[in-house]
Design a protein around this motif. Structure first.
Motif, PDB file in Angstrom:
ATOM      1  N   GLU A  21      43.872  37.656  48.652  1.00 45.88           N
ATOM      2  CA  GLU A  21      44.673  38.695  49.303  1.00 45.88           C
ATOM      3  C   GLU A  21      45.448  38.128  50.482  1.00 45.88           C
ATOM      4  N   THR A  22      44.833  37.201  51.233  1.00 43.31           N
ATOM      5  CA  THR A  22      45.464  36.651  52.430  1.00 43.31           C
ATOM      6  C   THR A  22      46.592  35.692  52.089  1.00 43.31           C
ATOM      7  N   TYR A  23      46.349  34.798  51.139  1.00 41.47           N
ATOM      8  CA  TYR A  23      47.313  33.726  50.881  1.00 41.47           C
ATOM      9  C   TYR A  23      48.223  33.975  49.686  1.00 41.47           C
ATOM     10  N   LEU A  24      47.753  34.797  48.738  1.00 38.10           N
ATOM     11  CA  LEU A  24      48.537  35.012  47.523  1.00 38.10           C
ATOM     12  C   LEU A  24      49.009  36.448  47.359  1.00 38.10           C
ATOM     13  N   ASN A  25      48.614  37.313  48.306  1.00 37.09           N
ATOM     14  CA  ASN A  25      48.956  38.739  48.203  1.00 37.09           C
ATOM     15  C   ASN A  25      48.532  39.298  46.841  1.00 37.09           C
ATOM     16  N   TYR A  26      47.314  38.966  46.447  1.00 38.41           N
ATOM     17  CA  TYR A  26      46.851  39.309  45.102  1.00 38.41           C
ATOM     18  C   TYR A  26      45.422  39.815  45.181  1.00 38.41           C
ATOM     19  N   GLN A  27      45.151  40.920  44.509  1.00 38.53           N
ATOM     20  CA  GLN A  27      43.795  41.461  44.468  1.00 38.53           C
ATOM     21  C   GLN A  27      43.172  41.147  43.117  1.00 38.53           C
ATOM     22  N   PRO A  28      42.191  40.244  43.092  1.00 41.31           N
ATOM     23  CA  PRO A  28      41.560  39.896  41.816  1.00 41.31           C
ATOM     24  C   PRO A  28      40.723  41.051  41.272  1.00 41.31           C
ATOM     25  N   ILE A  29      40.407  40.946  39.995  1.00 35.21           N
ATOM     26  CA  ILE A  29      39.520  41.917  39.361  1.00 35.21           C
ATOM     27  C   ILE A  29      38.151  41.826  40.036  1.00 35.21           C
ATOM     28  N   LYS A  30      37.571  42.969  40.367  1.00 36.18           N
ATOM     29  CA  LYS A  30      36.239  42.988  40.975  1.00 36.18           C
ATOM     30  C   LYS A  30      35.184  42.845  39.886  1.00 36.18           C
ATOM     31  N   ILE A  31      34.143  42.078  40.187  1.00 39.21           N
ATOM     32  CA  ILE A  31      33.084  41.863  39.206  1.00 39.21           C
ATOM     33  C   ILE A  31      32.427  43.191  38.803  1.00 39.21           C
ATOM     34  N   GLU A  32      32.395  44.156  39.752  1.00 41.41           N
ATOM     35  CA  GLU A  32      31.786  45.457  39.439  1.00 41.41           C
ATOM     36  C   GLU A  32      32.537  46.185  38.329  1.00 41.41           C
ATOM     37  N   GLU A  33      33.843  45.896  38.200  1.00 39.36           N
ATOM     38  CA  GLU A  33      34.626  46.544  37.148  1.00 39.36           C
ATOM     39  C   GLU A  33      34.157  46.102  35.764  1.00 39.36           C
ATOM     40  N   LEU A  34      33.546  44.911  35.697  1.00 43.23           N
ATOM     41  CA  LEU A  34      33.070  44.410  34.412  1.00 43.23           C
ATOM     42  C   LEU A  34      31.617  44.760  34.149  1.00 43.23           C
ATOM     43  N   ILE A  35      30.764  44.508  35.144  1.00 40.26           N
ATOM     44  CA  ILE A  35      29.330  44.629  34.881  1.00 40.26           C
ATOM     45  C   ILE A  35      28.693  45.829  35.579  1.00 40.26           C
ATOM     46  N   GLY A  36      29.468  46.570  36.397  1.00 41.69           N
ATOM     47  CA  GLY A  36      28.902  47.704  37.107  1.00 41.69           C
ATOM     48  C   GLY A  36      27.988  47.242  38.226  1.00 41.69           C
ATOM     49  N   LYS A  37      27.200  48.163  38.747  1.00 45.17           N
ATOM     50  CA  LYS A  37      26.243  47.793  39.793  1.00 45.17           C
ATOM     51  C   LYS A  37      25.048  48.725  39.756  1.00 45.17           C
ATOM     52  N   GLY A  38      24.012  48.343  40.496  1.00 46.05           N
ATOM     53  CA  GLY A  38      22.796  49.156  40.521  1.00 46.05           C
ATOM     54  C   GLY A  38      22.049  49.117  39.201  1.00 46.05           C
ATOM     55  N   ARG A  39      21.435  50.230  38.864  1.00 48.11           N
ATOM     56  CA  ARG A  39      20.614  50.281  37.657  1.00 48.11           C
ATOM     57  C   ARG A  39      21.421  50.125  36.382  1.00 48.11           C
ATOM     58  N   LYS A  40      22.688  50.528  36.432  1.00 47.17           N
ATOM     59  CA  LYS A  40      23.511  50.480  35.229  1.00 47.17           C
ATOM     60  C   LYS A  40      24.219  49.137  35.053  1.00 47.17           C
TER      61      LYS A  40
END
Length: 949
Positions: free
Chosen positions: A483-502
């Motif tokens: 975000e700082t150097y490339l002005n780019y927001q990568p895909i968040k890992i939570e979008e793929l594998i979720g979080k918590g119990r699920k």
């Protein structure tokens, strides 16, 4: 006949946006290689560019405060008097922002003694009369009073939220008013703490809305106080004049001496070269790309400038997905057409940043891929695994990139036999000595691959480490860097594998999504490397990065993989003993308090100590109004009552039991039977390593019970012993060398006890007559000088009065006059250059070194002295570790280096190698760096760490 669309004017509230931008980065300030805090400039420019990109305004101006509101201060002297001083970084940034705006041909509107609110109010009303729609760009709610059918509040987006545009309906809903002008009555009634507008005592948001609904205005309320009851009636009658004054203070003026001229406010083409020059000086690479793209793309002349912004997305006809292997991997080589399309799946997507990512699935296709891979001089790779624990993680896939916005993903089969066959095909790349391997947190990848017996040879470039060397005070995770150097927001890992119990495993994620996520990481990391390579050279830190941090990465990977054995039975027994002592202390504390209570509860403890026992007349309180029972508060009251010492002892034992004695056995790795700490290279800004899971650097050693924890760390078997090698007083030796203080240098050369030697000089007694207390006080000063100890601080740490402490410090500097000069020189260097350096060139940037605020500036001054000392000690032991590991590897010793704890190294030494390694380790540590003071190393050997230490 159609009515022509209204032109739009955007008026930006400069300081509101500057402050907002500055504080948005407060936990992660933007500091460039010159040590300059650019957070305020970057934050404001982000807001400005967002407006220009999204709204494409016809007319635009930026309005500044200048000297505050003379008229309001005349009405009420305390107006805005409670505001904190403007941060130094913002003061410095304002002229820079104005220079950028001038270069962009954007009007800067300011007038002495007039606030930006009043300038915006006046211009908005004038423009409205000239048939303009006006958008006031500000987060400040006060502007709601100006809203009309053609004047709107434009509240800039915050993280994850869109822009809010407030018209009349939004103002009505937010303030509970019928007409926006009633916002003035609302503010007059409830006041405004940020502007120090008093309002009516006892009237808050709900009450103000109720009064406006009932009486219509402040004046209506004051004319009908007979309808009020009780204390509220009394307060409002008594403070009527204050309410009228508050309404006047809250009213935005619309008749200032400024004029809206549509020709002057028209958004025109900026001076591109000048803006780029300013951005380059500020080191705004991403903003430079944005700016060029906004104002220069598509122009016939490009003014000699090029943009690295992402190209327009290509169509399928230009870059076909079918048969993508021929396009992306093999160019126009049609000899590879026998490969089936399913072996290569390409993806052209991800919002506005087109890229081409492929997964490669068949062994034949992987072989062809590796042929291409081996032709590259530098490749970024990134592993995807099933766990964050590298000793348990199974490979799911590996991504590769060596060209911007292009990359490849090799899925690794779950079956071990098939996985090993796939990895065997990739082995020539990982073992290739001449291909540079790039990665983000490469230590993790190296440890994972080591579980598959795959070494990672050749030069390494770790972007996380590179950025740490460049800017140690920032965060270094890939999302922040992108975000700082490339002005780019990568895909968040939570979008793929979720979080918590699920949460699911990466292996359960569809292959297409794995590819997109994994290759994006490799692609971004490859792009970041280009930035950081240049910045390392600019700051003359390339050598530090290549010769210390990168080799140390490999050393730490080996140490962490090796781990250390724990005597679980000993800890179990120690836990029982501690539990017994804790229960006994609890009984004693209950007797002293004459009741049972929850000792761990700060509230209940505070009520006992200060409510019931009344140990002090005016006890300290927390922000929430509770009695403070913090460690330092209780330590100061230790002589007031026996219960204090018992509570402190109880806390110490509970922490020892919970944090170490009971926790360490749970952290034994099932696959190895050992504890494997994780050494983090990028946390401490001074260059020191930090330890985690478990944190072995915070094991208490000042108490007898705390020391016992070290007894649990043991050799692997009866053929080994533990050896501890510890630098003796290395930080004092470094400060003596750097300051060239001859008296101290000579004491070290003679092998004297430096604390006794110092005591003899400052107390003017013969060395042999120095008392234990005098030596202790001298020791406190010796180490305190590094941290800028004051007379007050020294008196708190010793039995000396403040006057005695002051005299001791004065005598100390008379004894060691060059130390005082060195401290002054360091601070002066930091003021002029914005940073200080270690003996090996590691920089610590000090953004507050010239701050006006004394407390803030003093902290930076202490860091100016401390960072080179502590950082040099860290650098020296890192060099020693690298040299020792080289010898261990070169001679195939069975012995292993296991731990680093500040100035100490711990080894698992095979008894047959003990004699030769004692000499090798001591020599390597003493010769890690040449100073005018000898580096002394103490060695200890034992059947556990406590014995060895």
């Amino acid at each position: 006949m159609t009515t022509p669309a209204k032109k739009r004017l955007f008026l930006l509230d400069a300081y509101a946006l500057i402050f907002r931008g500055y504080y948005a980065f407060i936990k992660n300030p933007r500091i460039n290689s010159k040590g300059q805090d650019t957070s305020a400039v970057m934050g404001f420019m982000n807001s400005l560019f967002e407006v220009i990109k999204k709204e494409k305004p016809d007319h635009l101006a930026v309005c500044f405060d200048k000297g505050g509101s003379a008229e309001r201060v005349e009405m009420y002297e305390a107006y805005k008097a409670n505001r904190d001083a403007t941060p130094e970084a913002i003061k410095i940034s304002v002229p820079i922002i104005q220079e950028i705006l001038t270069a962009m041909h954007i009007p800067v509107i300011e007038k002495m003694g007039v606030e930006a609110d009043d300038i915006i109010g006046t211009l908005a009303k004038q423009a409205e009369k000239q048939n303009y729609q006006v958008f006031m760009v500000t987060p400040d709610k006060d502007f709601g009073q100006l809203v009309s059918e053609n004047i709107f509040m434009y509240k800039p987006a915050r993280m994850g939220n869109g822009v809010e545009i407030w018209g009349i309906p939004e103002i009505q809903e937010r303030f509970g008013v019928e007409h926006p002008t009633q916002v003035i009555d609302y503010l007059g009634m409830m006041g405004d703490a940020s502007d120090n507008i008093p309002g009516l005592p006892g009237v808050g948001d709900k009450t103000a809305k109720k009064f406006i609904a009932q009486f219509g205005s402040l004046e209506g309320l004051l004319a009908n106080t007979d309808q009020l009851k009780g204390k509220m009636k009394e307060k409002i009658i008594a403070n009527a004049e204050l309410g009228i004054l508050s309404k006047k203070l809250a009213t935005i003026f619309i008749d200032c001496d400024v004029t809206f001229d549509e020709d002057d406010f028209e958004l025109s083409k900026p001076n591109i070269e000048k803006v780029v020059e300013l951005f380059t000086d500020l080191e705004f690479r991403r903003l430079t790309e944005q700016f060029i793209k906004m104002f220069n793309e598509g122009s016939p002349e490009n003014n000699g400038l090029t943009t690295t912004a992402a190209p327009t997305k290509n169509t399928k006809e230009e870059k076909p997905v079918a048969g993508a292997g021929q396009y992306s991997l093999f160019g126009n080589d049609t000899s590879k057409t026998a490969i089936k399309a399913k072996d290569f799946q390409g993806f052209l997507n991800h919002e506005n940043t087109p890229h081409f990512y492929q997964n490669i699935t068949s062994n034949y296709a992987i072989k062809l891929f590796v042929e291409k891979l081996l032709q590259q001089p530098s490749v970024c790779f990134d592993t995807e695994t099933t766990s964050l624990n590298p000793l348990e993680a199974k490979l799911v896939g590996i991504a590769f990139s060596w060209e911007k916005q292009k990359g490849y993903y090799i899925p690794i089969p779950e079956d071990d036999e098939k996985a090993n066959k796939t990895l065997a095909l990739l082995l020539p790349f990982f073992t290739h000595e001449k291909i540079e391997k790039i990665g983000q947190n490469l230590k993790y990848d190296i440890k994972v691959l080591a579980q598959y017996n795959i070494p990672v040879n050749g030069a390494l470039f770790d972007t996380m480490l590179a950025h740490y060397v460049i800017n140690p005070d920032m965060r270094h995770n890939m999302d922040v860097l992108a975000e700082t150097y490339l002005n780019y927001q990568p895909i968040k890992i939570e979008e793929l594998i979720g979080k918590g119990r699920k949460q699911i495993s990466m292996r359960e994620v569809p292959l297409a999504q794995q590819t997109e996520y994994a290759v994006e990481d490799a692609d971004i990391t490859y792009q970041l490397k280009r930035f950081f390579e240049a910045e390392l050279n600019d700051a003359n830190n390339g050598k530090l990065f290549r010769e210390i941090e990168i080799p140390l990465l490999r050393v730490l990977a080996k140490m962490e993989t090796e781990g250390i054995k724990i005597d679980k039975a000993f800890l179990t027994q120690l836990s029982k003993e501690l539990e017994k002592d804790i229960l006994q202390l609890e009984k004693t504390i209950y007797q002293e308090a004459d009741e049972e209570f929850n000792i761990a509860s700060p509230k209940q403890l505070g009520d006992i100590l200060f409510g019931k026992l009344k140990l002090v007349e005016k006890p300290k309180k927390t922000r929430t109004g509770q009695f403070s029972t913090a460690e330092d508060v209780l330590a100061e009251l230790a002589d007031k009552h026996k219960i204090i010492n018992d509570v402190l002892a109880w806390r110490g034992l509970v922490k020892l039991k919970n944090t170490y004695v009971d926790a360490l056995p749970k952290q034994i790795e099932a696959t190895t039977g050992r504890v494997h700490t994780d050494y983090m290279q990028t946390v401490a800004a001074t260059g020191r390593l930090s330890s985690n899971n478990p944190n072995l650097q915070n094991i208490p050693i000042r108490t007898e019970r705390g020391k016992l924890v070290r007894k649990a760390f043991v050799p692997r078997d009866e053929n080994y012993v533990l050896l501890a090698a510890d630098y003796s007083q290395i930080e004092l030796r470094i400060i003596a060398a750097l300051s060239q203080e001859e008296t101290m240098i000579e004491a070290f050369k003679r092998g004297e006890d430096i604390h006794a030697s110092t005591a003899a000089k400052v107390f003017n007694v013969p060395l042999e007559e120095v008392t234990r207390e005098q030596r202790s006080n001298a020791k406190t000063v010796n180490f305190g000088i590094i941290y800028g100890v004051s007379a007050f601080g020294l008196s708190n740490q010793t039995n000396l009065s403040r006057a005695e402490a002051k005299e001791l410090i004065e005598n100390y500097y008379k004894t060691y006059p060059k130390l005082r000069d060195y401290i002054d020189d360091q601070i002066e260097f930091a003021r002029e250059n914005g940073y200080v350096s270690t003996v090996m060139g590691r920089r610590r940037y000090l953004k507050d070194i010239n701050a006006k605020n004394h407390v803030v500036r003093s902290a930076a001054e202490r860091n100016a002295v401390n960072a080179p000392i502590q950082g040099s000690a860290a650098d020296i032991i890192k060099v020693a570790m690298i040299k020792i590991q080289e010898e261990l590897d070169k001679n195939n010793f069975r012995s292993k280096m296991l731990l680093q704890v500040h100035d100490e190294l711990v080894f698992d030494i095979h008894k047959e190698e003990l004699e030769v390694l004692q000499e090798m380790i001591k020599t390597a540590m003493q010769n890690a760096f040449s100073l005018s003071v000898p580096l002394d190393v103490d060695l200890g050997i034992g059947q556990n760490w406590l014995e060895a230490h």
